[in-house]
Structures are given as structure tokens and as C-alpha cells.
Design a protein around this motif. Sequence first.
Motif, PDB file in Angstrom:
ATOM      1  N   SER A  24       0.709  -1.048  -0.629  1.00 22.20           N
ATOM      2  CA  SER A  24      -0.240  -0.303   0.386  1.00 22.20           C
ATOM      3  C   SER A  24       0.998   1.387  -0.014  1.00 22.20           C
ATOM      4  CB  SER A  24      -0.902  -0.205   1.212  1.00 22.20           C
ATOM      5  OG  SER A  24      -1.729  -1.060   1.035  1.00 22.20           O
ATOM      6  N   VAL A  25       1.678   0.832   0.724  1.00 24.44           N
ATOM      7  CA  VAL A  25       2.517   2.402   0.391  1.00 24.44           C
ATOM      8  C   VAL A  25       3.538   2.184  -0.578  1.00 24.44           C
ATOM      9  CG1 VAL A  25       4.576   3.415   2.509  1.00 24.44           C
ATOM     10  CG2 VAL A  25       2.256   2.041   3.184  1.00 24.44           C
ATOM     11  N   VAL A  26       3.697   3.989  -1.111  1.00 31.06           N
ATOM     12  CA  VAL A  26       4.861   4.301  -2.618  1.00 31.06           C
ATOM     13  C   VAL A  26       5.144   4.875  -1.930  1.00 31.06           C
ATOM     14  CG1 VAL A  26       4.189   4.524  -4.518  1.00 31.06           C
ATOM     15  CG2 VAL A  26       3.051   2.912  -4.199  1.00 31.06           C
ATOM     16  N   GLY A  27       6.928   5.217  -2.572  1.00 27.26           N
ATOM     17  CA  GLY A  27       7.624   6.008  -1.886  1.00 27.26           C
ATOM     18  C   GLY A  27       8.594   6.459  -1.236  1.00 27.26           C
ATOM     19  N   ARG A  28       7.968   5.398  -0.227  1.00 30.65           N
ATOM     20  CA  ARG A  28       9.201   5.619   1.342  1.00 30.65           C
ATOM     21  C   ARG A  28       9.834   4.175   1.049  1.00 30.65           C
ATOM     22  NH1 ARG A  28       7.589  10.360   2.385  1.00 30.65           N
ATOM     23  NH2 ARG A  28       5.200  10.923   3.209  1.00 30.65           N
ATOM     24  N   ASP A  29       9.967   3.597   0.508  1.00 32.28           N
ATOM     25  CA  ASP A  29      10.750   2.749   0.652  1.00 32.28           C
ATOM     26  C   ASP A  29      12.082   2.857   0.997  1.00 32.28           C
ATOM     27  OD1 ASP A  29       9.951  -0.368  -2.189  1.00 32.28           O
ATOM     28  OD2 ASP A  29       9.156   0.594  -0.183  1.00 32.28           O
ATOM     29  N   ASP A  30      12.732   3.864   0.723  1.00 36.16           N
ATOM     30  CA  ASP A  30      13.718   4.702   1.176  1.00 36.16           C
ATOM     31  C   ASP A  30      13.831   5.520   2.334  1.00 36.16           C
ATOM     32  OD1 ASP A  30      14.910   5.693  -2.054  1.00 36.16           O
ATOM     33  OD2 ASP A  30      15.287   3.688  -1.171  1.00 36.16           O
ATOM     34  N   MET A  31      13.029   6.177   2.603  1.00 38.25           N
ATOM     35  CA  MET A  31      12.806   6.243   4.096  1.00 38.25           C
ATOM     36  C   MET A  31      12.216   5.833   5.065  1.00 38.25           C
ATOM     37  SD  MET A  31       9.589   9.456   4.871  1.00 38.25           S
ATOM     38  CE  MET A  31      11.046  10.413   3.877  1.00 38.25           C
ATOM     39  N   ALA A  32      12.238   4.786   4.564  1.00 37.26           N
ATOM     40  CA  ALA A  32      12.014   3.509   5.745  1.00 37.26           C
ATOM     41  C   ALA A  32      13.093   2.541   5.936  1.00 37.26           C
ATOM     42  CB  ALA A  32      11.064   2.197   5.525  1.00 37.26           C
ATOM     43  N   ASP A  33      14.576   2.663   4.734  1.00 36.93           N
ATOM     44  CA  ASP A  33      15.260   1.641   5.360  1.00 36.93           C
ATOM     45  C   ASP A  33      16.671   2.496   6.604  1.00 36.93           C
ATOM     46  OD1 ASP A  33      15.224   0.116   1.647  1.00 36.93           O
ATOM     47  OD2 ASP A  33      14.548  -0.201   4.475  1.00 36.93           O
ATOM     48  N   GLN A  34      16.301   3.611   5.995  1.00 37.09           N
ATOM     49  CA  GLN A  34      16.819   5.280   6.787  1.00 37.09           C
ATOM     50  C   GLN A  34      16.357   5.658   7.892  1.00 37.09           C
ATOM     51  OE1 GLN A  34      15.768   9.365   4.805  1.00 37.09           O
ATOM     52  NE2 GLN A  34      17.999  10.005   6.256  1.00 37.09           N
ATOM     53  N   PHE A  35      15.155   4.976   8.387  1.00 35.33           N
ATOM     54  CA  PHE A  35      14.930   5.475   9.675  1.00 35.33           C
ATOM     55  C   PHE A  35      15.337   4.107  10.854  1.00 35.33           C
ATOM     56  CE2 PHE A  35      11.142   5.221  12.958  1.00 35.33           C
ATOM     57  CZ  PHE A  35      11.513   4.320  13.750  1.00 35.33           C
ATOM     58  N   TRP A  36      15.554   2.660   9.488  1.00 41.18           N
ATOM     59  CA  TRP A  36      16.450   2.023  10.655  1.00 41.18           C
ATOM     60  C   TRP A  36      17.946   1.858  11.194  1.00 41.18           C
ATOM     61  CZ3 TRP A  36      12.883  -0.962  13.392  1.00 41.18           C
ATOM     62  CH2 TRP A  36      11.895  -0.309  13.115  1.00 41.18           C
ATOM     63  N   GLU A  37      18.526   2.664   9.688  1.00 44.23           N
ATOM     64  CA  GLU A  37      20.140   3.141   9.787  1.00 44.23           C
ATOM     65  C   GLU A  37      20.163   4.480  10.785  1.00 44.23           C
ATOM     66  OE1 GLU A  37      20.377   0.305   7.778  1.00 44.23           O
ATOM     67  OE2 GLU A  37      22.238   1.530   8.753  1.00 44.23           O
ATOM     68  N   GLU A  38      18.874   5.142  11.070  1.00 41.74           N
ATOM     69  CA  GLU A  38      19.234   5.981  12.916  1.00 41.74           C
ATOM     70  C   GLU A  38      19.069   5.781  13.485  1.00 41.74           C
ATOM     71  OE1 GLU A  38      18.567  10.475  11.365  1.00 41.74           O
ATOM     72  OE2 GLU A  38      19.070   9.990   9.242  1.00 41.74           O
ATOM     73  N   LEU A  39      18.130   4.884  13.342  1.00 46.28           N
ATOM     74  CA  LEU A  39      17.816   3.960  15.220  1.00 46.28           C
ATOM     75  C   LEU A  39      18.919   3.102  15.632  1.00 46.28           C
ATOM     76  CD1 LEU A  39      15.141   4.099  16.787  1.00 46.28           C
ATOM     77  CD2 LEU A  39      13.669   2.093  15.079  1.00 46.28           C
ATOM     78  N   ARG A  40      19.531   2.773  14.296  1.00 47.05           N
ATOM     79  CA  ARG A  40      20.642   2.218  15.338  1.00 47.05           C
ATOM     80  C   ARG A  40      21.330   3.142  16.191  1.00 47.05           C
ATOM     81  NH1 ARG A  40      21.484  -2.811  12.792  1.00 47.05           N
ATOM     82  NH2 ARG A  40      20.150  -3.138  10.424  1.00 47.05           N
TER      83      ARG A  40
END
Lengths: 405, 871
Positions: A24-40
Motif C-alpha cells: 500500500s505504501v509507495v515511494g517510502r522504501d528508502d525513507m523506511a530503510d533510512q529510518f532503521w539506519e538512524e535508529l541504530r
Amino acid sequence: MPEREFEPMKVVIGSVNRDNAQQSVVGRDDMADQFWEELRRGSLQVLSERRMGKTWLLHLAQAREPEDFVSVFLNVEDLKNVLDFSQRLMDKVYVEVPATGKIDRLKGYVKRRAPRVEGQDVGKLKIPTFSNWKEGLQHALTTFQSRIGEGMPVLILDELPHLLDSVIQTGRHEEAIELLDTLRALRQSLPNLRMVYCGSLGFHIVFSKLHKEGYTGQPVNEMGTFDVLPLKSEAATQLAGNLLLGEDVQCTELASVASAVGEVSARVPFYIQNIVHWMWSHNEQAWSPDAVSVVLNGMFDDVGDPAKFKYYDQRLDQHYPSDWVEQARIILDILSRESDGVQIEQLLNLVRHIERTTSLTQDDLLKVLEVLREDHYVVRQDGTYRFKLEIVRKWWHTARGSIRT
Amino acid sequence: MSSFDVVLLFSPQNCSLEVLERNLTDDRRALAEKLIAGIRETVSRAASRYDLVIGSRGTGKTHLLSYVEGTLRETKNSSLHIVRLSEEELGITSHVDFLVACLRAENVAIEEMYEELRSDTGYEFAEDRLSDIWGDASTLLIVENLASMLREMDEIEQRRLRGFLQRNAHISVLAASPTLFEGSAKADHPLYGFFLIHPLDQLTRLKARDFLIQLAESKGDTDFVESLRSEKAQARVNAVYDLTGGNHRLLGMLSECLTADELKTLVEPFVRMVDRELTPYYQQRLFALPAQQAKILRAIARNESPLTVKEIARLSLASEQTTSSQLRALKEAGLVRSEQHGRESHYELQEPLMRVVLEIKEGREKVLPSIVALLRDWYEAEELKDLAQKNDGFSRDYYQAALSQKGITAAATREVHGSDPAIEGLNYFLAEVNQLMDSESYEAAIAVIDDIVSHLPETDEPETGAKLAEALLHKGIAFGKSGRHEEALVNFGEVAARFAEYEMPEIQTQVARALGNKGVALGWLGRNEDALEASEDFLTRFKENDALGIQDVVAWTLYNKGCALGDLGRHDDAVEVYEEVLVRFSEDEAPIVQESVAWALGNKGFSLERLGRHDDAVEAYDDLLARFSEDEAPNILESVARALSNKGFVLRDLGRNDEAFETFEDLAARFGENEVPVIQEQVAWALFGKGTALARLGRFEEEKSSYDEFMKRFGKSEHEKLLGPVARTIARRLVIGAGSEPELNKMAAILENDDGLAVDIFKRLFEDLLDRPDDLRQLAGLKKLQEELVIGMTQWAQSQLPLSKEEAEELAEAERNLYEAFLAIEGAQKVLDLFSAARAYSLGDKKALLRLPLESRRLVERAYGIGEDSR
């Protein structure tokens, strides 16, 4: 325009979860992956106004969760006190991160029931008094960590500022402070634990109320910030095109109409969805890029306000100090007329053109503007103030019309 | 007033620059310098600017403009050309009129140009003439009363004016106006955003004092300067401030009256000043008003406190609509001002001194209330006594009237303690606090109280103590009303402790109220034992105290004691306490006491229900209804609504379903249109209750209609008080087959957040179902309800079971097994059979389990720890 492939998608006006987020979510894959990187690196505050899709983004992030993370998502907007918060957290953790052993499971079972039944007589027995909400919280998060071993537990708290504001509004400032301080202490004592605070109501509003009560703490200063911005142009077009195709909306040329939808919606996924839905329900003839520009007028006039624009107006009354509400409205009324932005001196002068605010000083104006900025209504760009989202500016101008004196 | 003062205050443009400069306050000076610098820059850059100074009459606009003009004129080697249009420039109704005024200011003989000026292009002709005179020289036009001028111009003329100024970029404008011009806030106004607005504020109380000192210093009146620096001065300045609203001109006008030796009279010079200077000043403005506006203004002036539109309309015998539009005009003219309190605007005179003038016009022979108020605040009681004795005629009348207002007659022989100026100040601020509390501005009220307390000196004076106690009590109440009960508690404790030893009755009343409220705060915090103790402490001290106001507190404290006992489960004792309220206070007509009686009756009924004395409970509710059905007070309306609702349910549970139905119908009829949330809640319960009563009467179609009505009214509500009845009604609708999936989802969403409600609903649901076995089949098709049933049942089962350590382990195992077993069982019927048997067993029916299939029986036996499997 380069060739673009669209995949049919249906409009989803509502929520997604981690199970269907990828579809359902388009155009946010990079942002989602970046989220985890920042969370580390550390815990995060996810900032954006409503409608930007941060909850969807978080569910997408959960769907794309790296193996070394285990996340639990809690929406706490409806809760009114920290006891309920503690209870909900415990329920979530114990259920979603299940125990393997019978004893462990029982302990979790009893702990979950404890705040509701402690001290009561049941048959011949009295249920013992368990510890307070803080210990419940601590137990839940410690259990969370222990159940996943080496992994990084992530607690995502959606609309936490709303919970805090609800607690404050009932006069229990100390409880709100204690909750923030307890969560912070837990982050420090469980170094692998990550917390994500998200909210459409800014923490600055909550903190300003706590500061008035003498609170000087900085409960989120070690948390990084993660902004959820509108989609990039390409992603907005892709989403719009997918939806137009999926909903069988007739278009003269799909790609250019999708691009027009992307722009008119200020590239906000929620508005893209709503605009396509509106176009679908007015599908008498093929839509052209020019015709898309009149969609907003229709949407603004729709009975029931399906895209919930009124929220931008109503939240001022709900969350702003009463002496700022009128000033904020007047400022936004003025800015809604100026799509190119207004310099501070000019803004002050225009505010003074209204009888109720003729005596406003520049300092007072700047204070209100600062809150509006932190609240994502307004941005400062090139020395001028303007609405952050053009679509909201248009709605505001249409809805509020000329200023009532 | 001296001729100097008259000129300075009314015609500053005729004063020398030195005088103007000397009498500028600091903030005005800063603004003047900013304007001067800005205008000078237009000369050097050949640019233009348009400034508009906004301030009420008498705030120093002309003074400021004159100072700026004078300074600019004195600038050496300046090429700035200055044209001032006189304040009395009348008859400007068009752009060409404006240009003609400019030409006149340049001493141009207009008479020779009438024909050209009268033509359609007259304005172009006039512009050309001005262009001949001014050329490209930097020109400053000084215009007073800009709003009045623009009001007379239509849009076309305003556009022409704007166009003229924009085409001639060497022309700047420095204008002044008491108000913004009409339509200034509208983006399509020709002059929207055109001017840079500079507001001039009225003086604050402290600045008023500084202003008077400055005025006195400039006149070389050192005695007055010294008296203004004395301790009493601020109180006196405050008294005058209230009459002038902080207006510079009016303060200046009064300043001569304010210079006083100890016994120099104030009345004569004041009345003379009012008669000679003020009256013509205001008359001019009043005569210009349309009759309707003048009537409205008089209505406002007759009241010292602000009025709503409705009140003004009533007093001036006009419609609200007319009054509202006339008030808008009066506001634009700067004659009235408004403040928002809650949902309503309250209007008062912009300049209270106008009231004095109107009082004079309405009755010359009478003593004028405004002057009496000034004297009352200005002098101390002893001084007034002395002045009354030393004067005769109307002066004596004034002093005696002022003395009477202080509560002491001239003939009194008892010692006058003399009122502390602090008391008068306190009275003023406490009135402000009351106003803020009435409009629910609790934060603001607390801020004012903190301000009062911080400024009060330490004193043992009883009068000051009484006011301080009152202020602190209000603070506690403000905390309580804004939900800050811990702080309220601290506050009330402080009042009680601090003032316990004072014997003065007024203080004892405050102490009593503080102790009573302490119990209330503890109740809100759920500290029922402490609340009980606090109530008992209070009653021990004050129960038999007859002093004014204390018995009111006794009434509601007794009621609160009953509440605390009820919350502690001591319903017998609670009933006794409520009965005491009834015996002692039934005949007391004070509204607050009657509220306590009503609530006591309602709670008595509730406690009797808890004691199982249902018939007595109905009697209590009937008593309440008999006494209070006609009462319109909001709190009593609520208690009537609750009594009806509770009575209905009790009757239903007693099997008196016909009466229950009648009662619910009565509630819905009486309160159906009432929009107060707590009353809406009772209406919702009534509709639900009515349905269940109808079901018990076998009137199933009507039952369904009742729920349909409920859903129509409340089905979409998200209000937290209505979620309970909504969930219950949906549950019933599902049982009778009238429900739908969306409703089921809504109910599930509500129950998800409320375990207690879920368990309760399902308990009642199944109690009802046991009476209607035919309906059980309806449930089979609703899968989600089936899932909810499982959760509901296990929670219910768990709440019935004892929970020792061993049993807890088995229960966890049993729960897991039960759940898995339930999932495997097909059809809701079997699930319900199991549930009802388990419940029947727990209620003592030992044979109930025998009705179950063996597998189900074993499950329940294990869960209950009975039979072979449990050993």
C-alpha cells in the motif's frame, strides 16, 4: 516525459498495518530503510504534521524491519492516563513478543491483569497489591529485551504527545513528567532499547505547558529527529498514477494527469489518495492535467470534509494557549492570501490592520509564529513566512475567506 | 485648568517644540524618532512611505504628529516640503476634495478653479495643479482623522487617492486616526496593507503615575510631583485611572484636580472641570450620533459594569440585530470597547468619564455617582468625615455620599478604623478575579491572585486578612475547576492553617469554605478515607455555626461526606448522612443548599440500591422528583435526569416494567432537547433502558424501534460518556438481530478499550439471553461476536474464580485450553450452553454441569478445580 509504468492500486482511506504496508505504501522504501539506519544510532522523534503518512511509514518500516530489530507499535492517542498506557504496553509486549516458557507466560499473564484487579477480594482470596505503573512499564520493557536476546527492541509510540496533553489537561502534570522521565531512564538502563516517539501534536506544545509548571527537564534531548516530508515528485506521480489506474479514472494521458495530481496535492500521500478518490467519484469525462487544478475547489466544498482539512483550524482551539488562538488564526488568514510568502515586517503590519490585534508587538508575533512553525503550519523560506503546504494554504483561504472583523 | 494645560491637551499643534518634547513619554519619543528617521530617509532616497498612527482620542496622536512635524521643519538644509491638513478639515468626500484641501493648505485660490474642479476630470486638474506646486520635491502630507475621511469616500475615490500617491513616489503620508479605517482588514480594500500601522496604547496604571509626574515636572509643580511619589499616590492614581481608562488627555485634564493639600476639596474643581471642559468635549461627539446610537450609549453609560448585546438591546428597547450593528459603529467611532467573556462580548464605555458627562446631562441636581466613586477611592474615611463636616451645600452631599459608600455614616460615633488603601485595591482586583472565574478563565484568575498576594505587605490587619483569605480561597477553587486537584488541596490547607486563629466572622467563613473544599478535592483525588476525615473535621468545628454563609458549606460538606462513605462501600452510613442533609436543609431556600439537597436525595437512592433496598431507592428518587421537577438550575436539572434514569432501571430490575417504561419515556420527553453532555448521557440510558423494559414486556417491535431511535441519535457519537450506552445498545441489537457488521465493529472498538465494560456487557447479555433462548440462534452467523464472546467469557470466568498461586497456573493452562476448545467448537449455541452452565454452577446450581457434553464438562470442572481432573 520518460516512460513510466504504473501498477494498479486501490485507494485506501484509513490505516495500513505491517502486513499490507509493502503493497500500500509507495515511494517510502528508502525513507523506511533510512529510518532503521538512524535508529541504530539512537532513539528518534518522528516529526510531521498529520496526513503526511508517518504512521504508514512506520508500518512500512516494520514490514522492512532488519533481522536484528524487533519492534512493537502502540498508538496511544486515545489514552487518558499513564496507568492505561502502562497496561496497553504490557498487553502489547506480552502478546506480540510471546514467552516460550509456561512460567514466563504465567508471569506475563498475571502482570497484565494486575493493575486492574490488585487489592480486590475474589472468592476467599485477596489479590495482592502489585507494584505501580512504573514497575509495570519497566517489567514490560525488560521482558521485551530479555525475550529477544541479542536483538534491538524498538518501542514505537504513535501520538505520544496527545497522551501527554490529555494527562496535562486533567491537571496531572507531575504524571506526565514522570512518564517522560521514566521512559528516558529506561532508555538509559537498557542500552539496546530504542524508542520512537511520533506525533502530529508537537512536543513543543506539551513542553511549553510543562515548563509553565516549573519543569526544567529535557526528556527528549538525546533523541534524534526524523522528518517525514512530502514525497519526492517522482514518487508522488507514481502513487497518483497507480491509484488512477487502479480506480479506473479516465485520463487523457495518465502520466501527465498523475503528475498534475502529485503537484496539486503538495505530494502528500493522504491528499493524493483523497484527490484520486474524488476524481473517481466525478468520473463523467476524461481528466486532463488542467482539469485537475479544479479538483481542490470541489473537495473543499464537499459536505463532511472527507479530507479532514478542518482539522487544521480546529486543532488551534484544542491545543494552543487561549490567548494565542486568535492571533494564530489571524496570522494564518493573512498568510493564506500570500502564496509567495510575507516578510515579518509586512506580516506585523497586516496583523495590525485587524482591530483585535492592532497593538500586537513584534515579539509577540514571533512567539506565535515560532509555535506555528514547530507545528508544521508555517515555514520560513528566503526570509518570508508562508504555509508549509500549498494545499492547506488553499483550503484555509477558501474556508476562511476574508477575515471577519 | 490653566491655559497652558488647555493648549497642551487640546491643541498641541499650537505648542512650542520644546514643550511638546518635554511632555513626550518614553515610548512616544521612541516612535517619534523612528518616524522622523524614516521620513528623512525618503528625502535622501527619493522614495515614499505611508504611516498611520492609531490611538483612541486623547492618547497623544496630535501631540506626536506635531512633534514630528516640528522636528522635521527645524531640520536644517532639508528639502522636505510639509503640508498639514487641519484636523477640522470637513467635507472631504472624494479624492478631488482631498486634493482641494491640499491646495488650500498651499494658499491656492480655489475659487478661480471651481468649474474645472467640478468636472468629471476635476481630480486630474487638481493633481496637475499640485504637481506644479510641489514638482518632484519630497513632500510629506500630515493628515488627521484619516478613518473619518476615508469613511466618506466610496471605493472609486479611495482607489483614485491610492493611485495618486503611487504615481507620485515623492509624496509621503503621515496620518493619524482613532480607529482603523473601515474595511482595513479586507484584502480587496483599495488601501489594504498600504499604510504602516503604529499603535498608541493607553497608559497602564504604573505609567499613568509616571505620566502625571512628567506633566507636573514640566509645569514646575514640585509639590504635586512630591505628592505623586508618596505612598498613597498609586491608590489615588488608580482611582482616577478607572475614570479615564488610562487616556493621556483625560488624565492631564484631571491633573489639576489631583493636586491637593490634605484637606483641599476635590469636588468643586472637578465639577467645574467637567462642566467647562469635558462637557463640550463630549457633547460635540454625542450630538453627532444618530439617535439610536445615542440611546445605546446612554444605556451602557447607566451601568458601571459591562453589558452583553442582549442586555443592551433590552435596556434600549431595540432588537438584538439592530443593537449589534449599532454597537459595531460605536466601536469603530471609538466610543465603546468590547471584551470577550466565554461566548459573549461585553461592552462598556471606552472613556468612563463620558459617564460623568451623561450623568450631568440627565440630572444636574443629583449627586453624580462617578464623582462619588472617585471620592470614595480617593480619600480615606477619616478625611471624608472631616470634609463632610467642613463643607456645605452640594460639596457636603458628595462627601457624605462617598462616606456612606465606605459603609460608615457621618453621624456614626464608633471608631473608624480607616480603610487601608490596600483594601480598596484588593476589592478592585477581587472583582476582576470574580469576573475571570465566571468566564472560566481560571489560569488568568490564578495569575491575578498571585499578583495580589505578592504585592500585599505582611500584616495582621483583620480586614486585609479577610481579603487575602478570600483571594487564596478563590485560587484553590480555580485550581479545582481546572482539574488541578493536588494544588487545590494544598491551597485549601494553607488557607485553613493560616487563618485558623482569626476570629473575624468574614475570615472564619473563608476558613470554613476552605475546609469544605479540601474534602471535595480529596474526593476528586480518590482519597476517600481522607475526604471523610476532612469532612468530619469540618463538621466538628462548624456544624452548629450560624455565621453567614457557613451553613451553606455545612450542607454541601455533609453531602460530600455521604459521597465519601458511598465510595468506601459504607452505604448504610451514607444513607444516614444524606437523611441528615434532608432533615436539616430541606426548608433552606438558598440555591446552593437546594443543590446539596437534590444531590443528597439522588445519592441516597443510589446507596439504597447498593444495599438492595430497591423500593426505598425508588421512594428516594420520587422524593427528589417531587421536590425539584420544576427547578431550572443546571445542577439540579442534572440530578433530576439522573434520578429518573436510576429509578427507571431499578423499576425494571424489580420487574415493574410498565412503570420503568413510563419513567424512561418521561426522561426522554423532558430532556430530549437538552444538549448538556451529562444530561444527554441520561437520555441515552433512558432510550436503552426503555428498550430493555419493552423486551421484558414482550413488546419486541417497540423494543427494536427504541434502539433504532437510540442509534439515530447517538450511534455516531464519540463522546466518552455515551460510549457505554452505545455499546450496550449495539449488543442488544445484535441479540435481537437488528444489528449490523459496522455496529458490531463499533462495539468491539469500544470494548477493546474497556475491559470492565466488556465483561459487564457480556454478563448482562447472557443473563438476558437465558430468558430468550430463541434468540440464541441469531448469533450463529456473526463470527466476530463469537470471538468476542470467548474473550468476554474467559474474563468473566476469571473474575469469578479465586486466584491462588497454584490456581493461577492452572487457570493459565485452563484459559489456553478453553480458548482452543472454544475455537474448535462449532456454532455459538454450544459455546453459550457451556457458559450458562458454568455460570449457573458458580451460582450454586450443582447439577448445571450435567447438562453439558462430557468434553465441555471436563473443561469447566478443571477450570473450577472440581472433579477428578483437578486433583
